[in-house]
Design a protein around this motif. Structure first.
Motif, PDB file in Angstrom:
ATOM      1  N   GLN A  37       0.670  -1.067  -0.103  1.00  0.00           N
ATOM      2  CA  GLN A  37      -0.144   0.165  -0.146  1.00  0.00           C
ATOM      3  C   GLN A  37       1.145   1.248   0.028  1.00  0.00           C
ATOM      4  OE1 GLN A  37      -3.046  -0.032  -0.203  1.00  0.00           O
ATOM      5  NE2 GLN A  37      -2.752   2.189  -0.016  1.00  0.00           N
ATOM      6  N   MET A  38       2.310   1.516   1.262  1.00  0.00           N
ATOM      7  CA  MET A  38       2.578   2.746   0.914  1.00  0.00           C
ATOM      8  C   MET A  38       3.598   2.600  -0.666  1.00  0.00           C
ATOM      9  SD  MET A  38       4.439   1.647   4.811  1.00  0.00           S
ATOM     10  CE  MET A  38       6.263   2.809   4.402  1.00  0.00           C
ATOM     11  N   GLU A  41       0.864   3.483  -2.431  1.00  0.00           N
ATOM     12  CA  GLU A  41       0.866   5.631  -2.718  1.00  0.00           C
ATOM     13  C   GLU A  41       1.810   6.831  -3.375  1.00  0.00           C
ATOM     14  OE1 GLU A  41      -0.186   5.949   1.338  1.00  0.00           O
ATOM     15  OE2 GLU A  41      -1.876   4.827   1.548  1.00  0.00           O
ATOM     16  N   ARG A  42       3.621   5.676  -2.615  1.00  0.00           N
ATOM     17  CA  ARG A  42       4.306   6.736  -3.250  1.00  0.00           C
ATOM     18  C   ARG A  42       4.613   6.584  -4.736  1.00  0.00           C
ATOM     19  NH1 ARG A  42       9.545   3.880  -1.443  1.00  0.00           N
ATOM     20  NH2 ARG A  42       8.728   4.112   0.545  1.00  0.00           N
ATOM     21  N   ALA A  44       1.955   6.616  -6.821  1.00  0.00           N
ATOM     22  CA  ALA A  44       1.132   7.789  -7.927  1.00  0.00           C
ATOM     23  C   ALA A  44       1.327   9.301  -7.220  1.00  0.00           C
ATOM     24  CB  ALA A  44      -0.357   6.751  -6.525  1.00  0.00           C
ATOM     25  N   GLN A  45       1.949   8.987  -5.906  1.00  0.00           N
ATOM     26  CA  GLN A  45       2.487  10.638  -5.639  1.00  0.00           C
ATOM     27  C   GLN A  45       3.092  10.731  -6.963  1.00  0.00           C
ATOM     28  OE1 GLN A  45       0.929  12.622  -3.245  1.00  0.00           O
ATOM     29  NE2 GLN A  45       2.194  14.016  -4.689  1.00  0.00           N
TER      30      GLN A  45
END
Length: 64
Positions: A37-38, A41-42, A44-45
């Protein structure tokens, strides 16, 4: 009767060992899920920031 008691004891020990294995796997799966998940998210950012200079397929890089 004694043979049945031995079998029950063996089965109980096996069940306890398997329970421990499942508990460890549950902890490891939860940790790996958080890490994935991290990373998602990384990434996607990074894409939102306009980074990610990956060439996909036959796409020419900008210096051509």
């Amino acid at each position: 009767m004694e043979k049945l008691e031995e079998q029950i004891a063996h089965l109980q020990r096996t069940v306890d060992e398997l329970s421990d294995v499942v508990a460890r796997q549950e902890t490891e799966i939860a940790l790996l899920t958080r890490r994935v998940q991290m990373l998602m998210e990384r990434e996607a950012q990074r894409e939102a920031d306009g980074g990610g200079g990956m060439v996909i397929g036959d796409e020419r890089p900008p210096h051509y």
